[in-house]
Design a protein around this motif. Structure first.
Motif, PDB file in Angstrom:
ATOM      1  N   GLY A 279       0.818  -1.211   0.000  1.00  0.00           N
ATOM      2  CA  GLY A 279       0.000   0.000   0.000  1.00  0.00           C
ATOM      3  C   GLY A 279       0.851   1.260   0.000  1.00  0.00           C
ATOM      4  O   GLY A 279       1.970   1.257   0.489  1.00  0.00           O
ATOM      5  N   PRO A 280       0.344   2.337  -0.580  1.00  0.00           N
ATOM      6  CA  PRO A 280       1.091   3.597  -0.596  1.00  0.00           C
ATOM      7  C   PRO A 280       1.076   4.246   0.784  1.00  0.00           C
ATOM      8  O   PRO A 280       0.365   3.804   1.683  1.00  0.00           O
ATOM      9  CB  PRO A 280       0.319   4.443  -1.594  1.00  0.00           C
ATOM     10  N   ASN A 281       1.851   5.277   0.907  1.00  0.00           N
ATOM     11  CA  ASN A 281       1.865   6.052   2.137  1.00  0.00           C
ATOM     12  C   ASN A 281       0.725   7.067   2.038  1.00  0.00           C
ATOM     13  O   ASN A 281       0.921   8.230   1.697  1.00  0.00           O
ATOM     14  CB  ASN A 281       3.221   6.745   2.248  1.00  0.00           C
TER      15      ASN A 281
ATOM     16  N   ASP B 190      -1.663  12.855  -4.184  1.00  0.00           N
ATOM     17  CA  ASP B 190      -2.774  12.243  -4.917  1.00  0.00           C
ATOM     18  C   ASP B 190      -3.469  11.175  -4.089  1.00  0.00           C
ATOM     19  O   ASP B 190      -4.695  11.088  -4.059  1.00  0.00           O
ATOM     20  CB  ASP B 190      -2.277  11.653  -6.238  1.00  0.00           C
ATOM     21  N   TRP B 191      -2.668  10.359  -3.404  1.00  0.00           N
ATOM     22  CA  TRP B 191      -3.280   9.335  -2.558  1.00  0.00           C
ATOM     23  C   TRP B 191      -4.053   9.965  -1.411  1.00  0.00           C
ATOM     24  O   TRP B 191      -5.099   9.470  -1.003  1.00  0.00           O
ATOM     25  CB  TRP B 191      -2.217   8.381  -2.012  1.00  0.00           C
TER      26      TRP B 191
ATOM     27  N   MET C 111      -5.607  12.816  -1.435  1.00  0.00           N
ATOM     28  CA  MET C 111      -6.882  13.285  -1.969  1.00  0.00           C
ATOM     29  C   MET C 111      -7.833  12.106  -2.139  1.00  0.00           C
ATOM     30  O   MET C 111      -8.999  12.162  -1.728  1.00  0.00           O
ATOM     31  CB  MET C 111      -6.653  14.005  -3.302  1.00  0.00           C
ATOM     32  N   ALA C 112      -7.323  11.028  -2.702  1.00  0.00           N
ATOM     33  CA  ALA C 112      -8.172   9.846  -2.879  1.00  0.00           C
ATOM     34  C   ALA C 112      -8.667   9.348  -1.521  1.00  0.00           C
ATOM     35  O   ALA C 112      -9.841   9.004  -1.361  1.00  0.00           O
ATOM     36  CB  ALA C 112      -7.386   8.748  -3.593  1.00  0.00           C
ATOM     37  N   ALA C 113      -7.777   9.347  -0.542  1.00  0.00           N
ATOM     38  CA  ALA C 113      -8.149   8.824   0.777  1.00  0.00           C
ATOM     39  C   ALA C 113      -9.242   9.671   1.425  1.00  0.00           C
ATOM     40  O   ALA C 113     -10.203   9.142   1.979  1.00  0.00           O
ATOM     41  CB  ALA C 113      -6.921   8.763   1.684  1.00  0.00           C
ATOM     42  N   VAL C 114      -9.101  11.006   1.355  1.00  0.00           N
ATOM     43  CA  VAL C 114     -10.140  11.826   1.999  1.00  0.00           C
ATOM     44  C   VAL C 114     -11.467  11.699   1.248  1.00  0.00           C
ATOM     45  O   VAL C 114     -12.529  11.687   1.867  1.00  0.00           O
ATOM     46  CB  VAL C 114      -9.741  13.313   2.158  1.00  0.00           C
ATOM     47  N   ILE C 115     -11.403  11.530  -0.070  1.00  0.00           N
ATOM     48  CA  ILE C 115     -12.651  11.378  -0.829  1.00  0.00           C
ATOM     49  C   ILE C 115     -13.338  10.068  -0.440  1.00  0.00           C
ATOM     50  O   ILE C 115     -14.514  10.043  -0.077  1.00  0.00           O
ATOM     51  CB  ILE C 115     -12.386  11.412  -2.350  1.00  0.00           C
ATOM     52  N   VAL C 116     -12.574   8.984  -0.501  1.00  0.00           N
ATOM     53  CA  VAL C 116     -13.201   7.677  -0.250  1.00  0.00           C
ATOM     54  C   VAL C 116     -13.738   7.578   1.178  1.00  0.00           C
ATOM     55  O   VAL C 116     -14.862   7.138   1.406  1.00  0.00           O
ATOM     56  CB  VAL C 116     -12.204   6.534  -0.544  1.00  0.00           C
TER      57      VAL C 116
ATOM     58  N   PRO D 135      -0.671  16.661   2.001  1.00  0.00           N
ATOM     59  CA  PRO D 135       0.704  17.119   1.826  1.00  0.00           C
ATOM     60  C   PRO D 135       0.845  17.943   0.540  1.00  0.00           C
ATOM     61  O   PRO D 135       0.046  17.780  -0.368  1.00  0.00           O
ATOM     62  CB  PRO D 135       1.474  15.804   1.709  1.00  0.00           C
ATOM     63  N   GLU D 136       1.854  18.768   0.516  1.00  0.00           N
ATOM     64  CA  GLU D 136       2.079  19.672  -0.620  1.00  0.00           C
ATOM     65  C   GLU D 136       0.811  20.433  -0.996  1.00  0.00           C
ATOM     66  O   GLU D 136       0.526  20.643  -2.166  1.00  0.00           O
ATOM     67  CB  GLU D 136       2.614  18.896  -1.842  1.00  0.00           C
ATOM     68  N   ASN D 137       0.018  20.795   0.004  1.00  0.00           N
ATOM     69  CA  ASN D 137      -1.270  21.481  -0.210  1.00  0.00           C
ATOM     70  C   ASN D 137      -2.220  20.663  -1.074  1.00  0.00           C
ATOM     71  O   ASN D 137      -3.180  21.197  -1.628  1.00  0.00           O
ATOM     72  CB  ASN D 137      -1.070  22.859  -0.854  1.00  0.00           C
ATOM     73  N   GLY D 138      -1.966  19.362  -1.187  1.00  0.00           N
ATOM     74  CA  GLY D 138      -2.743  18.522  -2.100  1.00  0.00           C
ATOM     75  C   GLY D 138      -4.202  18.370  -1.725  1.00  0.00           C
ATOM     76  O   GLY D 138      -5.016  17.998  -2.565  1.00  0.00           O
ATOM     77  N   THR D 139      -4.548  18.617  -0.470  1.00  0.00           N
ATOM     78  CA  THR D 139      -5.957  18.494  -0.082  1.00  0.00           C
ATOM     79  C   THR D 139      -6.479  19.816   0.489  1.00  0.00           C
ATOM     80  O   THR D 139      -7.457  19.847   1.215  1.00  0.00           O
ATOM     81  CB  THR D 139      -6.155  17.388   0.965  1.00  0.00           C
ATOM     82  N   LEU D 140      -5.776  20.890   0.149  1.00  0.00           N
ATOM     83  CA  LEU D 140      -6.214  22.205   0.624  1.00  0.00           C
ATOM     84  C   LEU D 140      -7.459  22.623  -0.161  1.00  0.00           C
ATOM     85  O   LEU D 140      -7.363  23.028  -1.306  1.00  0.00           O
ATOM     86  CB  LEU D 140      -5.078  23.214   0.425  1.00  0.00           C
ATOM     87  N   VAL D 141      -8.621  22.499   0.454  1.00  0.00           N
ATOM     88  CA  VAL D 141      -9.870  22.861  -0.223  1.00  0.00           C
ATOM     89  C   VAL D 141     -10.380  24.186   0.338  1.00  0.00           C
ATOM     90  O   VAL D 141      -9.886  24.669   1.353  1.00  0.00           O
ATOM     91  CB  VAL D 141     -10.942  21.770  -0.069  1.00  0.00           C
TER      92      VAL D 141
END
Lengths: 280, 415, 309
Positions: free
Chosen positions: C164-166, C172-173, C175-180, C258-264
């Protein structure tokens, strides 16, 4: 294959696929409770649903770490107060909008309905200054006022209105014959007939207040005034690192009672959400 | 419902009582510790002050460290200002620039038997602005290497303290032993960043010690230092340790030193309180030296009076009281002092029940020589701008030099 | 005594022609709605107007000075600050990931659980349980489960040979994790809305189609799905707006990284207002959020009208 066999196969497939789908829905709860019993080191060791050593002391430490009992009580009484106030105000206003003809009603409806679409994040900044002006910073005041009068209160009003609209007119007329005032009709006739709607509003409102996070985060700063969601997020050591075992123990204490009530009254609770959602 | 109402009335009552006391000078003092031993000590210090100034009371209020600056700002902006409080080093310039804290120079200079000059100059530099003192450091704690002696012994390696005594405790040596002690299959690492937070909230604590040892800096005088050769070399070394040697606990991984999963970490001596329950032999040593020699790094926390306070004079007097020689000695049991006289006394090296005097000597030396982390009045924005770019740096395939350049580009407008 | 009687009689006399039944009803009705209305004006409409004014000022919470700057905050957001468009992009990705996944899963579950049979109540209860759970608790538990290699999810994946990824450290992961995890949390709500809609479709329709030889899929395509259209539309709008409001989930799981990747957007507003204390800029962001939600609502109304004709 006979029809009977086919049916049994279909049923088995149905149960199997739903069970697999259910894993991510159930698993977090199980893991939360089990990890709440583990030590800080075991928590990241070999995964096992059953703790090697049951650390009951986690649940004692939760109360030593911060005034958790007080915080628990805060959440309970605030949710109770919000629920009662919302029930009274939303049923009064909902009744007027449903059963009384008055000038400006249509405009008022449009006005209120606009609130349903506005996120709390939009109004939280001015409300911060409003509460400061009212001297309500670091009190439970905002946590009562904002849910009762904000979009959630409006939603409750519409839910009540929807229900009142469908009540038969005859009963009210009978009440009027008996000399009841409008207030009397509302209290003695309309409300008793609207138990399902009242129950729905009560359930959703209680949970709404119980789970509120942004408002406590912004308005409350003293530990002993924290509500549960804030308290749960606060299980970090003095340097901001999560204390997972305590955090998960505390989360279990916060979630499990609600889940038990939910399991007992699941039909009623699910229906309440259905009622509030359909009208949206 | 009735109970709820009752508790509402009770809390209103308590509130009005509290405001009533404010007339009689109740000083509200915000701290971020909830530790009972700390609070007992603070209350003891307050008792002496209250005895000298009848009618004055001091109440300590705990705000969790993670939310401290935010909740404090809310209280200051929310019309419910505390009178004085603890202040993190990295927030201090912001508060000074915003005019939120009071100058203390007059009070301290005129305080009875205070001896302001006893505070070491480097220790005071952060708390002064244009010659005016705005805060007094109560904790000046150097970053030290904590090591797991059992692991060094088992591997037959000399421990950091021994190496330091011989003058061989260098960054290269540090890298070698970290690599030697790493056992990937057993999930043991040679080194863990401070509290495992080197990739999150402790970025600066992770990268600054080697950068300083190489002779670089994060930023200074409005200039970004991360992209300069010294800093690039230092961070490249860390990067290789994480992703090539795999000797540093990588991002997203748990390798807690205190529960025995890492052989070394860097932390402040207050963390020694966690050691008795750790169950292994341990010790502390100075930070490894680099091409630029030894470069101890210190972390500070100070005491300030808020400009919004209604009892400024009394609050300032309390700070003078709290940081007089006697009370600094009392606080030295938890918080390393910035007063040279206390630092040089045997009382200090023997004050810590957990750390032997020969190790405490290194602590005292580091305090005297140590430099604080770079600070800035726009520190929150700088850190926020740095964070995502550092996330990009902590990837196996990252180009360290380019990432550091990107960090500088991101923070330069703020500097 | 006598005078009192006289005046009240007079009052009654003069009042009667004015206070018609209709007027009385109007006054009473306004009294009934007044607590709600007054609170609404103070705690909702007032702040909504205030935020417009705030958004045109430069205002720092800590130093306290408030200066009128016109539209500078909007210019800053839309034209100068690269973070803003990154945030908008994240918010759109979040919504575009969450809404279809949520609705598809809700519909599948609803179809599986709309007919009464043994086990239906059990499964409905299970799939709805996260809805009544606090978002904070949910986020805490999932953050714990999704830790890097030591995390439970990855340890379990490792058992079946998947590396599994970190999850929460890769943009990207994450973002996917918070969505799912958000979908799992909220899908129960849409599921029951779909169940209610499915149950209101008369069985005859489907049976008639079946008698004509339609397969299950054809029945769904030609009969059920069109009849569900109004519900689908409502759910789509509610879920989309809801996705723009998600705050606690992000705050606790990733803090925008991370890297502002989930900054909504919702989190960005909070961060600007209550962590950097830029009241003016944050208010401008709040206004932009308001406009986005307003547009979504108008689109919904237009679609509804088109559907009705």
């Amino acid at each position: 294959m006979t029809q009977g066999q086919l049916d049994r196969l279909k049923r088995a497939m149905w149960v199997l696929s739903l069970s697999i789908l259910a894993i991510p829905f159930v698993f977090p709860f199980l893991w939360m409770v089990s990890s709440g019993f583990k030590s800080a080191t075991e928590i990241f060791g070999q995964p096992s649903l059953v703790p090697r050593i049951w650390r009951w002391t986690n649940f004692v430490e939760v109360f030593e770490y911060q005034p958790f009992a007080q915080q628990y009580f805060n959440s309970l009484y605030i949710a109770g107060l919000v629920t009662v106030l919302t029930l009274i105000l939303s049923s009064l206003a909902g009744y007027a909008l449903a059963r009384m003809r008055f000038a400006g009603a249509g405009l008022l409806m449009l006005f209120l309905v606009s609130a349903l679409m506005v996120p709390e994040e939009v109004t939280i900044i001015p409300n911060f200054f409003l509460m400061r002006w009212l001297g309500l910073m670091d009190t439970h005041g905002p946590l009562v006022l904002l849910p009762v009068f904000g979009p959630h209160g409006v939603m409750a009003t519409f839910l009540m209105r929807q229900y009142f609209v469908a009540l038969p007119k005859e009963l009210e007329e009978a009440g009027r014959m008996d000399g009841l005032s409008r207030l009397g009709i509302w209290w003695k006739i309309a409300l008793p007939m609207s138990r399902p709607a009242l129950a729905a509003v009560a359930i959703i409102t209680f949970l709404f207040s119980w789970n509120l996070f942004l408002e406590p985060l912004v308005f409350i700063s003293s530990l002993e005034k924290f509500t549960l969601p804030l308290a749960l997020a606060n299980f970090t050591d003095a340097y901001g690192l999560p204390l997972w075992h305590l955090q998960l123990a505390a989360t279990s204490l916060a979630v499990v009672p609600i889940l038990i009530v939910y399991l007992i009254a699941q039909r009623q609770i699910i229906e309440s959400f259905a009622m509030s959602g359909v009208k949206g | 419902m009735r109970k709820a109402l009752k508790s509402l009335t009770v809390s209103t009552l308590a509130l009005s009582l509290a405001t009533g006391y404010a007339m009689a000078e109740d000083l509200r003092f915000t701290v971020w510790t909830g530790n009972e031993a700390h609070l007992d000590m603070l209350n003891g210090i307050a008792d002496g002050f209250e005895a000298k100034h009848p009618g004055t009371t001091v109440t300590f209020e705990t705000i969790p460290a993670g939310d401290y600056v935010q909740k404090l700002t809310f209280q200051l902006a929310g019309g419910n200002p505390p009178d004085l409080g603890w202040m993190f080093e990295d927030s201090m310039p912001t508060f000074v620039a915003a005019g939120a804290v009071e100058p203390l120079t007059d009070t301290l200079e005129n305080a009875e038997a205070y001896d302001l000059a006893d505070f070491s100059d480097p220790a005071m530099s952060l708390w002064k602005e244009d010659g005016e003192i705005f805060g007094v450091p109560f904790s000046t704690s150097p970053f030290m290497v904590f090591y797991n002696k059992d692991m060094f012994d088992a591997a037959g390696l000399e421990d950091p303290l021994t190496l330091a005594e011989k003058g061989e405790w260098t960054l290269e040596k540090f890298r070698d032993v970290a690599k030697a002690l790493t056992k990937p299959e057993e999930r043991f690492w040679g080194f863990e960043f401070k509290d495992g937070q080197g990739y999150d909230t402790r970025i600066m604590h992770a990268v600054m010690p080697p950068i300083r040892a190489y002779g670089g800096n994060g930023w200074s005088n409005g200039e970004c230092g991360f992209e300069k050769a010294e800093a690039v070399e230092a961070v490249e070394m860390l990067h290789q340790m994480v992703f090539e040697d795999k000797s540093i606990v990588p991002p997203g991984e748990q390798g807690d030193y205190f529960s025995g999963s890492s052989a070394m970490t860097i932390n402040q001596i207050s963390r020694a309180s966690k050691m008795p329950e750790a169950g292994f032999e341990w010790g502390i040593a100075p930070l490894p030296s680099g091409p630029a020699g030894e470069a101890p790094v210190i972390g500070q926390a100070g005491l300030v009076v808020f400009a919004k306070s209604d009892n400024k004079e009394r609050a300032k007097q309390f700070i003078a009281w709290m940081t007089n020689k006697k009370n600094v000695e009392v606080m030295a049991q938890f918080f390393p002092p910035a007063r040279v006289s206390v630092l040089e006394s045997d009382a200090f090296t023997e004050a810590n029940a957990l750390i032997p005097p020969e190790q405490m000597k290194h602590v005292a030396a580091a305090i005297k020589e140590g430099e604080v982390l770079p600070s800035h009045e726009r520190a929150p924005q700088i850190l926020a701008a740095m964070k995502p770019r550092f996330d990009a740096l902590w990837r196996a395939d990252a180009d360290v030099e380019a990432s550091l350049k990107a960090i500088c580009d991101a923070i330069r407008p703020q500097l | 005594m006598a005078t009192a009687d006289d005046t009240s009689a007079m009052a009654r006399h003069t009042r009667v022609p004015w206070l018609t039944l209709k007027r009385r009803e109007t006054i009473e009705a306004w009294l009934f709605v007044s607590p709600t209305l007054i609170g609404f004006l103070i705690f909702f409409l007032g702040p909504l107007i205030a935020v417009v004014i705030y958004s045109m000022s430069e205002w720092n919470l800590l130093s306290g000075g408030q200066v009128f700057v016109g539209l500078a905050n909007y210019r800053d957001a839309l034209a100068e600050n690269p973070d803003f468009w990154h945030v908008i992009r994240n918010s759109v990705i979040f919504a575009m990931g969450l809404v279809p996944m949520n609705m598809a899963l809700a519909l599948i579950l609803a179809i599986a659980l709309s007919r009464p049979r043994r086990g239906v109540v059990f499964f409905r209860t299970v799939f709805f349980a996260p809805v009544v759970t606090s978002a904070v608790a949910w986020a805490i538990v999932w953050k714990f489960l999704l830790q890097g290699e030591g995390g439970t999810v990855n340890q379990l994946l490792a058992l079946v040979g998947v590396n599994g990824p970190n999850w929460l450290r890769e943009p990207d992961w994450a973002m996917a994790a918070v969505i799912v995890t958000r979908v799992i949390k909220m899908v129960g709500l849409n599921m029951i809305l779909y169940i209610a809609a499915l149950q209101s479709i008369p069985r005859d329709y489907e049976e008639a189609a079946r008698l004509e030889g339609a397969t299950g899929w054809q029945v769904f395509r030609m009969v059920t799905w069109p009849l569900l259209a109004p519900t689908t539309l409502i759910i789509m709008v509610i879920t989309t707006i809801g996705s723009f409001k998600v705050f606690d989930h992000i705050y606790l799981m990733t803090g925008g990284g991370p890297e502002n990747g989930t900054l909504v957007l919702a989190f960005y507003i909070y961060e600007q207002a209550f962590e950097f204390f830029n009241v003016g800029y944050a208010s401008a962001l709040a206004m932009i959020m308001f406009v986005i939600v307003l547009m979504l609502t108008i689109v919904q109304l237009l679609l509804r009208q088109r559907g009705a004709t």
